[in-house]
Scaffold this motif. Structure first.
Motif, short mmCIF file in Angstrom:
data_model
loop_
_atom_site.label_atom_id
_atom_site.label_comp_id
_atom_site.label_asym_id
_atom_site.label_seq_id
_atom_site.Cartn_x
_atom_site.Cartn_y
_atom_site.Cartn_z
N ILE A 1 0.86 -1.18 0.00
CA ILE A 1 0.00 0.00 0.00
C ILE A 1 0.89 1.23 0.00
CG2 ILE A 1 -1.82 1.28 1.22
CD1 ILE A 1 -2.47 -1.42 2.66
N ALA A 2 0.66 2.16 -0.95
CA ALA A 2 1.46 3.38 -1.03
C ALA A 2 0.66 4.46 -1.74
CB ALA A 2 2.78 3.12 -1.75
N PHE A 3 -0.22 5.11 -1.01
CA PHE A 3 -1.06 6.13 -1.62
C PHE A 3 -0.30 7.45 -1.77
CE2 PHE A 3 -4.45 3.43 0.27
CZ PHE A 3 -5.04 3.06 -0.93
N PRO A 4 -0.49 8.11 -2.92
CA PRO A 4 0.12 9.43 -3.13
C PRO A 4 -0.74 10.54 -2.53
CG PRO A 4 -1.08 8.77 -5.09
CD PRO A 4 -1.20 7.62 -4.11
N LEU A 5 -0.14 11.69 -2.36
CA LEU A 5 -0.92 12.89 -2.07
C LEU A 5 -1.73 13.23 -3.33
CD1 LEU A 5 1.89 15.06 -0.43
CD2 LEU A 5 0.09 13.76 0.74
N LYS A 6 -2.87 13.83 -3.16
CA LYS A 6 -3.73 14.17 -4.31
C LYS A 6 -3.30 15.54 -4.85
CE LYS A 6 -8.53 13.87 -5.72
NZ LYS A 6 -9.90 13.59 -5.27
N ILE A 7 -2.14 15.54 -5.51
CA ILE A 7 -1.55 16.77 -6.05
C ILE A 7 -2.18 17.04 -7.41
CG2 ILE A 7 0.58 17.89 -6.81
CD1 ILE A 7 2.07 15.95 -4.87
N GLU A 8 -2.90 18.14 -7.53
CA GLU A 8 -3.53 18.49 -8.80
C GLU A 8 -2.46 18.68 -9.87
OE1 GLU A 8 -6.08 21.85 -8.22
OE2 GLU A 8 -7.50 20.70 -7.00
N GLY A 9 -2.58 17.94 -10.96
CA GLY A 9 -1.63 18.06 -12.05
C GLY A 9 -0.26 17.47 -11.72
N GLY A 10 -0.15 16.67 -10.68
CA GLY A 10 1.14 16.16 -10.22
C GLY A 10 1.71 15.06 -11.11
N SER A 11 3.01 15.15 -11.37
CA SER A 11 3.71 14.10 -12.13
C SER A 11 4.09 12.93 -11.24
CB SER A 11 4.97 14.67 -12.79
OG SER A 11 5.94 15.02 -11.81
N GLY A 12 3.91 13.09 -9.94
CA GLY A 12 4.23 12.07 -8.96
C GLY A 12 3.95 12.61 -7.58
N SER A 13 4.31 11.81 -6.58
CA SER A 13 4.07 12.25 -5.20
C SER A 13 4.88 11.40 -4.24
CB SER A 13 2.59 12.09 -4.85
OG SER A 13 2.37 12.30 -3.48
N PRO A 14 5.35 12.01 -3.14
CA PRO A 14 5.87 11.18 -2.06
C PRO A 14 4.75 10.26 -1.56
CG PRO A 14 6.45 13.48 -1.71
CD PRO A 14 5.46 13.44 -2.84
N VAL A 15 5.13 9.08 -1.08
CA VAL A 15 4.17 8.12 -0.54
C VAL A 15 4.67 7.59 0.79
CG1 VAL A 15 3.33 7.39 -2.82
CG2 VAL A 15 5.21 6.12 -1.73
N ARG A 16 3.77 7.09 1.60
CA ARG A 16 4.13 6.30 2.78
C ARG A 16 3.84 4.85 2.40
NH1 ARG A 16 4.94 7.39 8.35
NH2 ARG A 16 5.95 5.53 9.19
N ALA A 17 4.87 4.16 1.96
CA ALA A 17 4.72 2.79 1.49
C ALA A 17 4.85 1.82 2.64
CB ALA A 17 5.79 2.50 0.43
N VAL A 18 3.94 0.84 2.66
CA VAL A 18 3.97 -0.18 3.68
C VAL A 18 3.66 -1.54 3.06
CG1 VAL A 18 3.29 1.38 5.55
CG2 VAL A 18 1.54 0.06 4.34
N ALA A 19 4.12 -2.58 3.74
CA ALA A 19 3.75 -3.96 3.39
C ALA A 19 2.95 -4.51 4.56
CB ALA A 19 5.00 -4.79 3.16
N VAL A 20 1.80 -5.08 4.26
CA VAL A 20 0.99 -5.77 5.26
C VAL A 20 1.23 -7.25 5.03
CG1 VAL A 20 -1.29 -6.14 6.23
CG2 VAL A 20 -0.69 -3.91 5.24
N VAL A 21 1.99 -7.87 5.94
CA VAL A 21 2.42 -9.26 5.77
C VAL A 21 1.39 -10.18 6.42
CG1 VAL A 21 4.27 -10.91 6.22
CG2 VAL A 21 4.81 -8.50 5.80
N GLU A 22 1.03 -11.23 5.68
CA GLU A 22 0.04 -12.19 6.18
C GLU A 22 0.63 -13.06 7.26
OE1 GLU A 22 -1.53 -14.39 2.86
OE2 GLU A 22 -2.03 -12.55 1.81
#
Length: 189
Positions: free
Chosen positions: A168-189
């Motif tokens: 899971i790594a949701f971006p900020l909702k930057i209008e017109g953004g070419s990318g975004s920093p994310v807080r990436a995580v793994a949820v391990v089973e």
């Protein structure tokens, strides 16, 4: 168990050559203003981040236009640290990629265009790497023209080799953004 896959964002965070440095400045103080807040200055591709198609594709979708489903899903880590040069097709399995997020543990290696083409043909949901860049302009163009989000500067992938997990790594909702920093995580089973 949740494993954090994100670099901390601070003034020591490495940036791609030519990108703006991360700057964090105190803006308000509890003692003076009654609350605490910082002002941030950074590029969209700072720290652990995602590239949207608009980063390399004229008229491509921007980060705020991408479906949120593209930023999470079943994932696997491919450990290709033992190779030399760009990651080649003979270093990765022949199947098992459809609708999955494929993360590469590379120690700084980049993907070859052949690997990018193969992953698109296999129907990957997204691709990521521990490296600062997934690859050169051709690799970015192949992945992003197929609307495959590209995650870069992911950490702690060595903890996920051989494990089943949700990325899971949701971006900020930057209008017109070419990318975004994310807080990436793994949820391990």
């Amino acid at each position: 168990m949740i494993i954090d896959l994100s670099l901390p964002l601070g003034e020591e965070t490495p940036t791609y050559p030519g990108d703006p440095a991360v700057k964090i400045r105190p803006w308000a103080f509890i003692e003076r203003d009654g609350y605490y807040m910082n002002a941030l200055k950074l590029g969209e591709h700072s720290g652990t981040h995602v590239d949207a198609p608009a980063h390399f594709i004229p008229g491509g979708k921007t980060v705020d236009e991408m479906p949120l489903e593209r930023f999470m899903g079943d994932a696997l880590v491919l450990d290709v640290r033992g190779g030399v040069g760009n990651v080649k097709l003979d270093e990765i399995p022949d199947s098992g990629y459809r609708n999955r997020i494929v993360l590469f543990l590379t120690s700084g290696r980049e993907l070859s265009p052949e690997v990018a083409l193969f992953l698109v043909a296999q129907g990957v949901k997204a691709v990521g790497t521990d490296a600062m860049s997934i690859g050169g302009e051709t690799v970015h163009t192949i992945l992003l023209s197929a609307e495959v989000p590209v995650f870069e500067n992911i950490t702690n992938l060595e903890k996920l080799v051989g494990k089943t997990f949700t990325f899971i790594a949701f971006p900020l909702k930057i209008e017109g953004g070419s990318g975004s920093p994310v807080r990436a995580v793994a949820v391990v089973e």
